[in-house]
Scaffold this active site. Structure first.
Site, PDB file in Angstrom:
ATOM      1  N   GLU A   1      16.212 146.207 -35.716  1.00  0.00           N
ATOM      2  CA  GLU A   1      16.152 145.809 -34.335  1.00  0.00           C
ATOM      3  C   GLU A   1      14.654 145.316 -34.153  1.00  0.00           C
ATOM      4  O   GLU A   1      13.736 145.745 -34.335  1.00  0.00           O
ATOM      5  CB  GLU A   1      16.081 147.125 -33.622  1.00  0.00           C
ATOM      6  CG  GLU A   1      17.659 147.569 -33.510  1.00  0.00           C
ATOM      7  CD  GLU A   1      17.828 148.790 -32.670  1.00  0.00           C
ATOM      8  OE1 GLU A   1      17.117 148.934 -31.590  1.00  0.00           O
ATOM      9  OE2 GLU A   1      18.663 149.516 -32.750  1.00  0.00           O
TER      10      GLU A   1
ATOM     11  N   GLU B   1      25.540 145.848 -29.437  1.00  0.00           N
ATOM     12  CA  GLU B   1      25.783 147.293 -29.331  1.00  0.00           C
ATOM     13  C   GLU B   1      26.717 147.480 -28.228  1.00  0.00           C
ATOM     14  O   GLU B   1      26.703 146.418 -27.219  1.00  0.00           O
ATOM     15  CB  GLU B   1      24.449 147.984 -28.876  1.00  0.00           C
ATOM     16  CG  GLU B   1      24.341 149.562 -28.615  1.00  0.00           C
ATOM     17  CD  GLU B   1      23.106 150.253 -28.604  1.00  0.00           C
ATOM     18  OE1 GLU B   1      21.910 149.597 -28.688  1.00  0.00           O
ATOM     19  OE2 GLU B   1      23.086 151.417 -28.567  1.00  0.00           O
TER      20      GLU B   1
ATOM     21  N   TYR C   1       9.892 146.503 -31.221  1.00  0.00           N
ATOM     22  CA  TYR C   1      10.037 145.492 -30.054  1.00  0.00           C
ATOM     23  C   TYR C   1       8.880 144.989 -29.449  1.00  0.00           C
ATOM     24  O   TYR C   1       7.653 145.783 -29.388  1.00  0.00           O
ATOM     25  CB  TYR C   1      10.851 146.434 -28.921  1.00  0.00           C
ATOM     26  CG  TYR C   1      12.073 146.596 -29.193  1.00  0.00           C
ATOM     27  CD1 TYR C   1      13.170 145.675 -28.979  1.00  0.00           C
ATOM     28  CD2 TYR C   1      12.714 147.818 -29.771  1.00  0.00           C
ATOM     29  CE1 TYR C   1      14.476 145.761 -29.272  1.00  0.00           C
ATOM     30  CE2 TYR C   1      14.046 147.746 -29.974  1.00  0.00           C
ATOM     31  CZ  TYR C   1      14.890 146.791 -29.855  1.00  0.00           C
ATOM     32  OH  TYR C   1      16.261 147.166 -30.047  1.00  0.00           O
TER      33      TYR C   1
ATOM     34  N   ASN D   1      20.824 155.758 -36.875  1.00  0.00           N
ATOM     35  CA  ASN D   1      19.906 154.968 -36.395  1.00  0.00           C
ATOM     36  C   ASN D   1      18.959 155.536 -35.430  1.00  0.00           C
ATOM     37  O   ASN D   1      19.139 156.721 -34.838  1.00  0.00           O
ATOM     38  CB  ASN D   1      20.755 154.124 -35.233  1.00  0.00           C
ATOM     39  CG  ASN D   1      19.852 153.297 -34.162  1.00  0.00           C
ATOM     40  OD1 ASN D   1      19.228 152.326 -34.506  1.00  0.00           O
ATOM     41  ND2 ASN D   1      19.694 153.879 -32.787  1.00  0.00           N
ATOM     42  N   GLU D   2      17.545 155.377 -35.754  1.00  0.00           N
ATOM     43  CA  GLU D   2      16.350 155.792 -34.843  1.00  0.00           C
ATOM     44  C   GLU D   2      16.662 157.361 -35.021  1.00  0.00           C
ATOM     45  O   GLU D   2      16.731 157.927 -33.944  1.00  0.00           O
ATOM     46  CB  GLU D   2      16.428 155.387 -33.387  1.00  0.00           C
ATOM     47  CG  GLU D   2      16.034 153.885 -33.493  1.00  0.00           C
ATOM     48  CD  GLU D   2      15.600 153.054 -32.140  1.00  0.00           C
ATOM     49  OE1 GLU D   2      15.501 154.061 -31.117  1.00  0.00           O
ATOM     50  OE2 GLU D   2      15.051 152.123 -32.136  1.00  0.00           O
TER      51      GLU D   2
ATOM     52  N   GLN E   1      19.443 141.738 -28.494  1.00  0.00           N
ATOM     53  CA  GLN E   1      20.851 141.893 -29.137  1.00  0.00           C
ATOM     54  C   GLN E   1      21.320 140.521 -28.798  1.00  0.00           C
ATOM     55  O   GLN E   1      21.169 139.614 -28.057  1.00  0.00           O
ATOM     56  CB  GLN E   1      21.522 142.811 -28.371  1.00  0.00           C
ATOM     57  CG  GLN E   1      20.980 144.334 -28.673  1.00  0.00           C
ATOM     58  CD  GLN E   1      21.763 145.403 -28.246  1.00  0.00           C
ATOM     59  OE1 GLN E   1      22.937 145.171 -27.810  1.00  0.00           O
ATOM     60  NE2 GLN E   1      21.243 146.533 -28.123  1.00  0.00           N
TER      61      GLN E   1
HETATM   62  O1  AHR Z   1      18.508 147.970 -28.558  1.00  0.00           O
HETATM   63  C1  AHR Z   1      18.317 148.828 -27.665  1.00  0.00           C
HETATM   64  C2  AHR Z   1      18.212 150.132 -28.096  1.00  0.00           C
HETATM   65  O2  AHR Z   1      16.752 150.131 -28.719  1.00  0.00           O
HETATM   66  C3  AHR Z   1      18.898 150.537 -29.378  1.00  0.00           C
HETATM   67  O3  AHR Z   1      20.074 151.199 -29.094  1.00  0.00           O
HETATM   68  C4  AHR Z   1      17.857 151.723 -29.923  1.00  0.00           C
HETATM   69  O4  AHR Z   1      18.371 151.698 -31.435  1.00  0.00           O
HETATM   70  C5  AHR Z   1      16.596 151.134 -29.702  1.00  0.00           C
HETATM   71  O5  AHR Z   1      15.763 152.256 -29.404  1.00  0.00           O
END
Ligand code: AHR
Length: 517
Positions: A321, A50, A265, A197-198, A370
């Site tokens: 992600e 990103e 995450y 995205n999101e 990432q």
């Molecule tokens: O990876 C960091 C961020 O986490 C990304 O930009 C977003 O899609 C997510 O919330």
């Protein structure tokens, strides 16, 4: 046996990382090598880059005039390291950045490209010097498929549609002409295409119903030109928002979506106080692994919803992600999400990859967040220096599973118990590749006990066995520019063979790959 470890005082107070071997635990694992069914998509081993912190700028792109060795502005050292992993796809330009990115700002002569503010990530100036041509050049240099995420949140249907035309149309059209003027005659091949995205959050704060309708509008005008076939991926759920997945499956025809994404995450603490990447206690170590194991439930439950609407599993779940998210390293820009990467991260990566492999009937792709210098990176750079993280070595150890046939495993894991709570100590996945070689990958989370596995191999005459292991003396061990090889893959020898029965000793806190021929 008590191993003597010498740690600085501050570490002793904040971390409980005793390498005390208490007892040996055992487990019988049955591997039916002839019972393969689904293929492990190589796309499970995808990466994500990103416009965030030093992922693109500094980590990948240094510009043609940089003293750092580069090819058309892209760092040679990073490309070489990535090539060794057979990375199947690379997601770009975000993340949250994607829904604020206007691709036309990133084409044409670099000096003339407009500058913008990167509102999500540190409020820094984005000069657009890394745009569509540079990204697709990166993919060609690395030998990976591009996975482009279009802007649905603040863009327009026309803008996204023209981007597809610009990249993939091989004929006469305004966008194909513009591409040619910018120095690229032939179109590129792009299959993986994210439609936002999101969109429940940074991508527009939409409801699932509203997004489903928007998805259909945008996806309609993302055309298949010539023999280029887009594999469109709908912006999916946050963690356990099962309603989001259900609403998409209910409202969008399965013929209109190649995949639905899922973001999750691993956070050891809370979002306000996530915890340090290297200065952590055993309690945080345990909670990190517990939090990462939740991926198993997430994938199972999202898949079950998808099964109701798509029993033939045409639509893939793309976990595009995933990874650890800690507090940023002290003194670094909070908007740059820079964190160290330790033995704990290696376990997180390996556990997740085992989960994705085992769910490959539905999980068609995944992207660690990432690739360089951001969150759970596989590579760090600083100026002209580069270092590979423990997570890098996991991708290297696990690449053997790409496009191999999954072999389901039957076993019960011993428990790793901490302060009265427990998680399975061992996870595993196995596959058979096109040449017939079987690979088994184990994770062993218990930092106090060795686990002895009896691997009962059926349906295969086992000849030779080879292995590799990633482990470290301390759970927070990590590689730095000064000490780049504190953790790296070693040859694994703790395996005894008696015909088709293997006795494998998994060290405390380790990842082991076995190759059976
Ligand atoms: O990876 C960091 C961020 O986490 C990304 O930009 C977003 O899609 C997510 O919330």
């Amino acid at each position: 046996m008590m191993k003597k470890i010498v740690l600085p005082l501050f570490v002793l107070f904040s971390m409980v990382i005793p390498y005390t071997l208490n007892a040996q635990k055992t487990s019988l694992v049955i591997l039916n090598a002839d019972l393969t069914k689904d293929t492990i998509s190589r796309h499970i081993y995808g990466n994500f880059s990103e416009h965030l912190g030093h992922c693109i700028y500094g980590g990948i792109w240094v510009g043609e005039n940089s003293p750092i060795p580069n090819t058309r502005g892209i760092r040679n050292d990073v490309v070489e390291a990535l090539k060794r992993l057979n990375i199947p796809n690379l997601r770009w330009p975000g993340g949250c950045f994607a829904d604020e990115y206007h691709w036309m700002d990133g084409i044409g002569p670099r000096a003339a490209r407009p500058k913008m503010v990167n509102t999500h990530w540190g409020g820094v100036v984005e000069d657009n010097s890394f745009g569509t041509h540079e990204f697709l050049d990166l993919c060609e240099q690395v030998g990976t498929e591009p996975y482009i995420c279009g802007n649905l949140g603040s863009g327009s249907v026309e803008e996204m549609s023209k981007w597809v035309e610009y990249i993939t149309f091989d004929g006469q059209s305004p966008m194909a002409e513009l591409r040619k003027q910018n120095g690229r005659d032939k179109p590129w091949k792009v299959s993986l295409w994210g439609v936002g995205n999101e969109n429940w959050g940074c991508g527009g704060n939409m409801t699932a119903e509203f997004y489903a309708d928007q998805y259909k509008r945008y996806a309609t005008y993302c055309r298949n030109y010539g023999n280029n076939r887009l594999f469109k991926i709908a912006g999916g759920a946050n963690t356990n928002d099962y309603n989001w997945t259900e609403t998409l499956m209910k409202n969008v025809s399965i013929n209109m979506m190649g995949g639905i994404s899922l973001h999750y995450y691993t956070v050891p603490g809370t979002w306000d106080k996530k915890g340090s990447a290297t200065n952590f206690t055993e309690k945080e170590y345990f909670s990190t692994l517990k939090s990462t194991l939740y991926m198993e439930e997430l994938v199972t439950r999202h898949s079950a919803i998808m099964d109701q609407y798509d029993p033939q599993k045409k639509v893939a779940l793309f976990v595009d992600e995933w990874g650890t998210w800690y507090d940023v390293e002290p003194g670094t820009n909070p908007g740059f999400l820079f964190q160290q990467n330790s033995m704990r991260d290696a376990l997180v990566a390996a556990i997740n990859l085992n989960i994705f492999n085992n769910h490959c009937d539905r999980v068609g792709g995944a992207n660690i967040a990432q690739m360089v210098n951001v969150l759970q990176s596989i590579i760090f750079t600083d100026g002209d220096k580069m270092v590979l993280t423990p997570t890098y070595y996991i991708f290297e150890m696990y690449k053997v599973h790409q496009q191999a046939a999954l072999i389901p495993l039957n076993f019960e894991s011993p428990e790793y118990v901490f302060e009265g709570k427990s998680i399975p100590a061992v996870t595993a996945s196995a596959s058979r590749d096109k040449k017939g070689t079987v690979h088994v990958t184990f994770t062993q989370a218990d930092p106090h006990n060795e686990v002895e596995i009896t691997l009962d191999i059926r349906g295969l005459q086992t000849g030779s066995v080879k292995g590799s292991v990633l482990t470290a003396k301390e759970l927070n061990a990590h590689n730095t520019f000064e000490n780049p090889e504190v953790i790296k893959t070693q040859v694994f020898t703790s395996v005894k063979q008696n015909k088709n029965l293997l006795t494998v000793k998994l060290p405390p806190a380790s990842i082991v790959t076995l190759e059976l021929n």
